[in-house]
Design a protein around this motif. Structure first.
Motif, PDB file in Angstrom:
ATOM      1  N   ILE A   1       0.849  -1.185   0.000  1.00 47.77           N
ATOM      2  CA  ILE A   1       0.000   0.000   0.000  1.00 47.77           C
ATOM      3  C   ILE A   1       0.888   1.240   0.000  1.00 47.77           C
ATOM      4  N   ILE A   2       0.311   2.354  -0.416  1.00 44.93           N
ATOM      5  CA  ILE A   2       1.054   3.608  -0.454  1.00 44.93           C
ATOM      6  C   ILE A   2       0.904   4.318   0.882  1.00 44.93           C
ATOM      7  N   ASP A   3       2.019   4.686   1.467  1.00 45.51           N
ATOM      8  CA  ASP A   3       2.058   5.533   2.654  1.00 45.51           C
ATOM      9  C   ASP A   3       2.745   6.816   2.219  1.00 45.51           C
ATOM     10  N   ARG A   4       1.973   7.882   2.043  1.00 46.49           N
ATOM     11  CA  ARG A   4       2.532   9.110   1.473  1.00 46.49           C
ATOM     12  C   ARG A   4       3.766   9.587   2.226  1.00 46.49           C
ATOM     13  N   ASN A   5       3.693   9.576   3.545  1.00 43.63           N
ATOM     14  CA  ASN A   5       4.814  10.105   4.330  1.00 43.63           C
ATOM     15  C   ASN A   5       6.069   9.256   4.173  1.00 43.63           C
ATOM     16  N   GLN A   6       5.916   7.949   4.305  1.00 42.70           N
ATOM     17  CA  GLN A   6       7.089   7.066   4.265  1.00 42.70           C
ATOM     18  C   GLN A   6       7.579   6.818   2.844  1.00 42.70           C
ATOM     19  N   ASP A   7       6.750   7.087   1.853  1.00 43.67           N
ATOM     20  CA  ASP A   7       7.151   6.935   0.452  1.00 43.67           C
ATOM     21  C   ASP A   7       7.472   8.284  -0.185  1.00 43.67           C
ATOM     22  N   SER A   8       7.810   9.267   0.647  1.00 43.21           N
ATOM     23  CA  SER A   8       8.080  10.619   0.166  1.00 43.21           C
ATOM     24  C   SER A   8       9.547  10.791  -0.227  1.00 43.21           C
ATOM     25  N   VAL A   9       9.829  11.894  -0.886  1.00 41.88           N
ATOM     26  CA  VAL A   9      11.182  12.177  -1.373  1.00 41.88           C
ATOM     27  C   VAL A   9      12.014  12.805  -0.247  1.00 41.88           C
ATOM     28  N   VAL A  10      13.134  12.173   0.061  1.00 39.89           N
ATOM     29  CA  VAL A  10      14.117  12.694   1.012  1.00 39.89           C
ATOM     30  C   VAL A  10      15.443  12.806   0.270  1.00 39.89           C
ATOM     31  N   PHE A  11      16.114  13.945   0.394  1.00 38.49           N
ATOM     32  CA  PHE A  11      17.359  14.112  -0.348  1.00 38.49           C
ATOM     33  C   PHE A  11      18.357  14.962   0.420  1.00 38.49           C
ATOM     34  N   GLN A  12      19.632  14.778   0.051  1.00 35.56           N
ATOM     35  CA  GLN A  12      20.705  15.658   0.495  1.00 35.56           C
ATOM     36  C   GLN A  12      21.126  16.519  -0.685  1.00 35.56           C
ATOM     37  N   ALA A  13      21.126  17.848  -0.498  1.00 35.13           N
ATOM     38  CA  ALA A  13      21.663  18.762  -1.489  1.00 35.13           C
ATOM     39  C   ALA A  13      23.064  19.171  -1.048  1.00 35.13           C
ATOM     40  N   THR A  14      24.033  19.018  -1.929  1.00 31.65           N
ATOM     41  CA  THR A  14      25.409  19.428  -1.642  1.00 31.65           C
ATOM     42  C   THR A  14      25.736  20.634  -2.505  1.00 31.65           C
ATOM     43  N   PHE A  15      25.997  21.749  -1.846  1.00 31.82           N
ATOM     44  CA  PHE A  15      26.345  22.991  -2.532  1.00 31.82           C
ATOM     45  C   PHE A  15      27.859  23.186  -2.457  1.00 31.82           C
ATOM     46  N   LEU A  16      28.439  23.659  -3.543  1.00 28.31           N
ATOM     47  CA  LEU A  16      29.871  23.948  -3.579  1.00 28.31           C
ATOM     48  C   LEU A  16      30.058  25.432  -3.851  1.00 28.31           C
ATOM     49  N   GLU A  17      30.712  26.106  -2.905  1.00 28.44           N
ATOM     50  CA  GLU A  17      30.965  27.535  -3.053  1.00 28.44           C
ATOM     51  C   GLU A  17      32.432  27.802  -2.754  1.00 28.44           C
ATOM     52  N   ASN A  18      33.187  28.180  -3.794  1.00 31.56           N
ATOM     53  CA  ASN A  18      34.599  28.506  -3.664  1.00 31.56           C
ATOM     54  C   ASN A  18      35.385  27.394  -2.959  1.00 31.56           C
ATOM     55  N   GLY A  19      35.106  26.157  -3.378  1.00 30.28           N
ATOM     56  CA  GLY A  19      35.823  25.003  -2.852  1.00 30.28           C
ATOM     57  C   GLY A  19      35.258  24.433  -1.566  1.00 30.28           C
ATOM     58  N   ARG A  20      34.244  25.056  -0.984  1.00 33.21           N
ATOM     59  CA  ARG A  20      33.681  24.607   0.282  1.00 33.21           C
ATOM     60  C   ARG A  20      32.320  23.941   0.054  1.00 33.21           C
ATOM     61  N   GLU A  21      32.139  22.740   0.599  1.00 31.40           N
ATOM     62  CA  GLU A  21      30.870  22.028   0.483  1.00 31.40           C
ATOM     63  C   GLU A  21      29.978  22.325   1.686  1.00 31.40           C
ATOM     64  N   THR A  22      28.718  22.592   1.397  1.00 31.71           N
ATOM     65  CA  THR A  22      27.694  22.772   2.430  1.00 31.71           C
ATOM     66  C   THR A  22      26.558  21.816   2.125  1.00 31.71           C
ATOM     67  N   TYR A  23      26.064  21.147   3.168  1.00 38.31           N
ATOM     68  CA  TYR A  23      25.083  20.082   2.978  1.00 38.31           C
ATOM     69  C   TYR A  23      23.730  20.460   3.595  1.00 38.31           C
TER      70      TYR A  23
END
Length: 377
Positions: free
Chosen positions: A196-218
């Motif tokens: 069955i579909i559980d909207r909350n548990q089947d939702s999109v979870v992601f990590q965005a990694t930004f790179l600014e002047n050689g520095r990574e921010t998550y």
């Protein structure tokens, strides 16, 4: 130009705008929850503020709109705001176009949904059938079956599908956009096993990694998953040796600060985390991080709100605050504000020293910005 994240004050609802370093724009969820007829409603007029931002940028579209799942507090009013290709009644002057729509597989497969959820489902199905402007997350067997019923094959649409444990194609921290997206959820196997579909548990979870002047921010966007799903996510990530994919400087707290995203017992004054939640929050969160609760203010102990089963829960808030204190970080609530003022968006700038919290003055408005220092290198 640096990337910024803007969390809008919507009560227990979500809409975050991400402006990339190259000027591209992304929305994570859209929920127009404000009651325009209530002068005491402090939630932001979401269509108005988003369109104002687009006018400044001289655009009528978003490069990406991600609906993490189809609960009303993540998609309310989408049919009034966006230009949607599947039906002429959702087209016309003033509507905002979507270049690429991101949805979990559950948004394609769910039957019986209504209102805004049904509208987004129909748009996602239309784009997937036509083979353009769509990114679907996870490929459970039911998606293969659905495609075959449309006269299509999974292989024919594989380029539009991204599984958990992989990065979204077309985005690179080394490209002009300076960001990549690693998908943690949904799990295709979970949808097959549960049936069955559980909207909350089947939702999109992601990590965005930004790179600014050689520095990574998550940044971790946790949608509305609970502690069981977080435990599974952590165990899976560790099993594949991808612990760095759960590092974070910015933490979009799951499910509007519900205790169920921490542990199964609310607790008297503070929710105790599961072992995996504790690791995620207390080990993977980096120094001087920012935690954002997209919710109403934390209830006062003993108040009527405190007895409500719905989030936010002060016990959960107490746990997150303790995590922030230990890391010299910040815990912010999108709709928490003095009673005389309307809440302002929470904005975080990605700098070469990390995540920098910008506080917009409640008195002077957008003209006055006070910045918290970025996390030290």
């Amino acid at each position: 130009m640096t990337a910024t994240l803007t969390f809008h004050p919507l009560g227990n609802a979500d809409c975050t705008r991400i402006d990339f370093a190259n000027g591209q724009k992304m929305l994570v969820d859209y929920a127009d929850m404000r009651n325009a007829n209530d002068p005491f409603d402090k939630r932001v007029d979401l269509p108005d503020v988003l369109k104002a931002d687009l006018r400044v940028a001289k655009r009528d579209n978003y490069d990406v709109v991600c609906f993490t799942h189809l609960d009303d507090d993540h998609c309310c009013g989408a049919g009034d705001f966006f230009w949607l290709d599947h039906a002429a009644k959702y087209q016309g002057e003033g509507r905002i176009k979507i270049k690429e729509l991101w949805v979990p597989a559950a948004a394609i497969l769910e039957d019986g949904c209504q209102d805004s959820a049904r509208i987004i489902r129909q748009e996602a199905r239309h784009r997937l059938r036509q083979g353009y402007g769509i990114r679907v997350f996870s490929r459970p067997k039911k998606l293969k079956d659905w495609l075959e019923k449309q006269g299509l094959s999974l292989e024919a649409r594989a380029h539009l599908i991204t599984d958990a444990g992989t990065c979204v194609p077309g985005y690179s921290k080394y490209g002009q956009e300076q960001v990549e997206f690693f998908i943690h959820s949904p799990f295709g196997w979970r949808q097959d096993d549960n049936g069955i579909i559980d909207r909350n548990q089947d939702s999109v979870v992601f990590q965005a990694t930004f790179l600014e002047n050689g520095r990574e921010t998550y940044a971790l966007f946790m949608s509305d998953i609970d502690c069981d799903s977080i435990d599974q996510m952590v165990k899976t990530t560790k099993r594949h040796g991808n612990e760095d994919r759960l590092l974070w400087d910015i933490f979009k707290i799951p499910h509007h600060c519900s205790y169920t995203a921490i542990g199964w017992e609310k607790g008297e004054d503070k929710t105790q985390p599961t072992e995996d939640v504790e690791w995620l929050c207390e080990t993977q969160g980096r120094e001087r991080h920012v935690m954002v609760s997209t919710s109403k203010p934390m209830p006062v102990k003993g108040s009527a709100e405190d007895k409500d089963v719905q989030p936010p829960h002060r016990q959960a808030g107490a746990y997150y605050k303790s995590v922030a204190r230990e890391a010299d970080g910040s815990f912010k609530v999108t709709t928490e504000t003095p009673s005389i003022a309307k809440p302002k968006p929470i904005q975080i700038e990605i700098t070469d020293r990390g995540a920098r919290l910008l506080t917009i003055s409640a008195i002077a408005g957008a003209a006055s910005i006070v910045s918290a220092p970025a996390r030290a290198g």
